[in-house]
Design an enzyme around this catalytic site. Structure first.
Site, PDB file in Angstrom:
ATOM      1  CD1 TRP A  29      -1.401   5.599 -11.905  1.00 41.02           C
ATOM      2  CD2 TRP A  29      -0.408   5.124  -9.843  1.00 41.02           C
ATOM      3  NE1 TRP A  29      -0.717   4.575 -12.258  1.00 41.02           N
ATOM      4  CE2 TRP A  29       0.152   4.209 -10.828  1.00 41.02           C
ATOM      5  CE3 TRP A  29       0.406   5.121  -8.484  1.00 41.02           C
ATOM      6  CZ2 TRP A  29       1.288   3.489 -10.795  1.00 41.02           C
ATOM      7  CZ3 TRP A  29       1.403   4.199  -8.312  1.00 41.02           C
ATOM      8  CH2 TRP A  29       1.790   3.355  -9.400  1.00 41.02           C
TER       9      TRP A  29
ATOM     10  CB  ILE B 109      -1.111   0.170   1.244  1.00 40.49           C
ATOM     11  CG1 ILE B 109      -0.154   0.357   2.539  1.00 40.49           C
ATOM     12  CG2 ILE B 109      -1.766  -1.335   1.253  1.00 40.49           C
ATOM     13  CD1 ILE B 109      -1.234   0.667   3.718  1.00 40.49           C
ATOM     14  CG  ASN B 110       1.452   3.997  -3.137  1.00 35.36           C
ATOM     15  OD1 ASN B 110       1.070   2.743  -3.406  1.00 35.36           O
ATOM     16  ND2 ASN B 110       1.520   5.012  -3.870  1.00 35.36           N
ATOM     17  CG  ASP B 111       0.373   8.059  -2.756  1.00 35.12           C
ATOM     18  OD1 ASP B 111       1.403   7.428  -2.232  1.00 35.12           O
ATOM     19  OD2 ASP B 111       0.381   8.755  -3.657  1.00 35.12           O
TER      20      ASP B 111
ATOM     21  CD  GLU C 221       5.092  12.056  -6.749  1.00 35.39           C
ATOM     22  OE1 GLU C 221       4.727  10.923  -7.555  1.00 35.39           O
ATOM     23  OE2 GLU C 221       5.740  11.832  -5.901  1.00 35.39           O
TER      24      GLU C 221
ATOM     25  CD  GLN D  73      -2.578   5.052  -5.474  1.00 34.49           C
ATOM     26  OE1 GLN D  73      -1.780   5.396  -6.442  1.00 34.49           O
ATOM     27  NE2 GLN D  73      -3.849   5.179  -5.494  1.00 34.49           N
TER      28      GLN D  73
ATOM     29  CG  ASP E 196      -0.679  12.832  -7.437  1.00 33.50           C
ATOM     30  OD1 ASP E 196      -1.227  11.752  -7.845  1.00 33.50           O
ATOM     31  OD2 ASP E 196       0.469  12.923  -6.954  1.00 33.50           O
TER      32      ASP E 196
END
Length: 581
Positions: A123, A62-64, A243, A80, A189
């Site tokens: 994204w 997982i990220n953002d 970002e 994410q 984003d």
């Protein structure tokens, strides 16, 4: 979309961490420190490295955080997510729901890669709640040529309390990187939307404009059809993509939140945050309605001096207005700092930092952050020490709690401020270097003093979170460090000495507060009431070995430090996306 950061990690883990001077070990009869090295290093796959109360997926990458919101009595956290592995690939929007921001139920992904415009990933994006109680997602899709575009998604059934299913709008993509100076692979984003005085919706999109970082501004009547404004919301003069921009309003000295789409009270400031240089930075200023542009209070050409949300492993943060409690909450992604191959062995990678309430200090110069109140529901087994006195070289062990899962609050009171060492402004350009040079074992006038956490029996492994006080021309500058250089005997880890400075009026108040949340492989610290925050990821061998780990308060400065109060709690395990059955 934390694209640049993911590439940085791949390069970062190609080398092993350096070994630094030990902070402190057991003393021999001559006052020296003795340490012995462990013979075997257990597997990184130990379940004891999984956090107990931070947000993470049962497995995979997982990220953002994306589009957090409170809607009809439920908190939603989108994120994410790679459903098939532990690297930043095949990204979809994971989806979890909660009633308390602590315990989470994992649902099926909300957005998946099933169209040409997002076949290479769904994204980062945001959610805006339109009039009529209509939530709308706007996210970045990446096609097979890595071109990026912005797309709309709507809930399929708003009567479903969990909003399990979402439908992509017709005629996506809705916003393409069209116009002079735009790079189609650096356009992503989108922020939460807000309404201007003309009644039109606005969003900002992170972009590279003529080779420089920018938050582009777009307008819409219906949130479906968008027109680019002829100038950005704000742009930078340095060649670097911005970002995960975030834009919101705050009131000085008021820890309540503001809904950007509602009437903004007089005296409010605006915050523009961006993820750049592998960290989350921000500016405070005003939103000029006539120019339709953000105007910073202070413009600093050198980005090393920009304010930061967090000085550790914290990126791609996203805030939202919590209408339930009238506050603004911010989340951030904390990546793993072991190797990519280690993540594959563990079977998981990435967590989210504890949600934080965020507001503007009374002087209007910086944001303050504090863990949400709900995290205190996990506290148990409180211990309380009052009236401690730490002289030079003192080490006080904090016992009676689970040192792997703990919440610790300490007030440090200075007996004198006369012996503060002079402050050198050049340190601000490389605070991590100064934390390495002014480590926890380097004696100073006032400090270092603070906490040692996740320490092995012989102190060969430990993390030191500490302060050091300096006298500047106008006031005092407080250095806060989280030193990971002796955090683990493992090789191949990223183990820096994180650090940040904050200005503090020691003439007015002699107490410097430190709160630290320890959650196995995560250590989050909040200094000076949330003026500096540092998130760290650590993998001590002692933790995986099922050894006892220790916690201490210490002082290595020449000036005595009093501790009027030290409170600590064990933290219970939350139910976070646990697979049932």
């Amino acid at each position: 979309m934390a694209q640049a950061w993911a590439f940085f990690l791949l390069a970062l883990f190609s080398f092993s961490s350096c070994v630094s001077k030990l902070f402190i070990c057991s003393r021999n009869g001559e006052g020296s420190f003795l340490c012995t090295r462990s013979q075997e290093v257990p597997s990184i796959a130990s379940k004891r490295y999984r956090t107990a109360y931070h947000f993470q997926s049962p497995k995979n990458w997982i990220n953002d955080p994306c589009g957090p919101m409170y809607y009809n009595g439920i908190y939603h956290e989108f994120y994410q997510y790679n459903p098939g592995g532990t690297i930043a690939d095949n990204i979809v929007w994971g989806h979890s729901v909660s009633t308390d921001l602590i315990n989470w139920i994992q649902l099926e992904p909300a957005i998946v890669r099933d169209t040409p415009y997002d076949i290479n990933g769904c994204w980062t994006g945001s959610i805006t709640i339109l009039p009529g109680d209509q939530p709308v997602i706007i996210y970045t899709g990446r096609d097979s040529k890595d071109h990026q575009s912005q797309n709309i998604v709507l809930p399929k059934n708003r009567s479903d309390p969990y909003l399990r299913e979402w439908t992509k709008a017709d005629n996506n993509p809705r916003i393409l990187p069209v116009g002079p100076g735009l790079n189609s692979t650096e356009f992503r984003d989108p922020t939460t939307g807000w309404i201007g005085p003309d009644g039109l919706w606005r969003i900002a999109i992170g972009a590279e404009l003529n080779g420089y970082g920018a938050a582009l501004l777009y307008k819409s009547e219906d949130f479906l059809n968008w027109t680019r404004v002829d100038h950005p919301l704000y742009s930078d003069n340095a060649p670097s993509m911005w970002e995960c921009p975030d834009f919101f309003a705050v009131l000085p000295g008021n820890n309540g939140g503001l809904d950007l789409s509602a009437a903004i009270p007089k005296g409010a400031k605006h915050v523009l945050k961006m993820s750049v240089d592998y960290s989350d930075k921000y500016m405070i200023g005003v939103y000029d309605l006539k120019r339709d542009a953000f105007v910073p209070d202070v413009v600093l050409d050198d980005r090393r001096l920009w304010l930061r949300m967090d000085y550790g492993t914290f990126y791609a943060s996203k805030s939202f207005f919590d209408s339930k409690k009238g506050r603004r909450i911010i989340w951030g992604w904390s990546n793993e700092t072991d190797s990519v191959s280690d993540d594959g062995v563990k079977g998981w990678a990435g967590i989210h930092a504890i949600p934080r309430t965020i507001w503007l200090d009374s002087d209007g110069k910086q944001l303050l952050q504090w863990p949400i109140d709900e995290i205190e529901s996990l506290r148990k087994d409180e211990i309380n020490h009052q009236g401690l006195e730490l002289k030079n070289g003192d080490l006080f062990e904090i016992k009676g709690i689970d040192t792997l899962q703990a919440d610790v609050e300490v007030d440090f009171e200075l007996a004198s401020i006369d012996s503060a060492d002079p402050f050198d402004p050049s340190w601000l350009f490389d605070v991590e270097r100064h934390c390495r040079e002014a480590g926890a074992s380097a004696k100073g006038g006032i400090g270092p003093f603070g906490l040692v956490v996740l320490a092995s029996d012989n102190m060969e492994e430990h993390i030191a979170v500490h302060f050091r006080v300096y006298k500047s021309q106008k006031s005092h500058m407080i250095l806060m460090c989280s030193d990971l250089r002796r955090s683990s005997l493992r090789s191949g880890l990223y183990t820096p000495a994180y650090g940040g400075f904050f200005e503090f009026d020691l003439e007015k108040e002699r107490k410097i507060s430190l709160r630290t949340l320890i959650d196995r492989s995560a250590v989050e610290s909040f200094g000076g009431g949330g003026r500096v925050c540092i998130t760290s990821r650590v993998y001590p061998v002692a933790l995986a070995d099922d050894d006892t780990v220790h916690m201490y308060a210490f002082n290595n400065g020449s000036t005595t430090v009093r501790v009027p109060q030290l409170r600590a709690w064990s933290m219970m395990t939350a139910q976070v996306n646990v697979i049932q059955g």
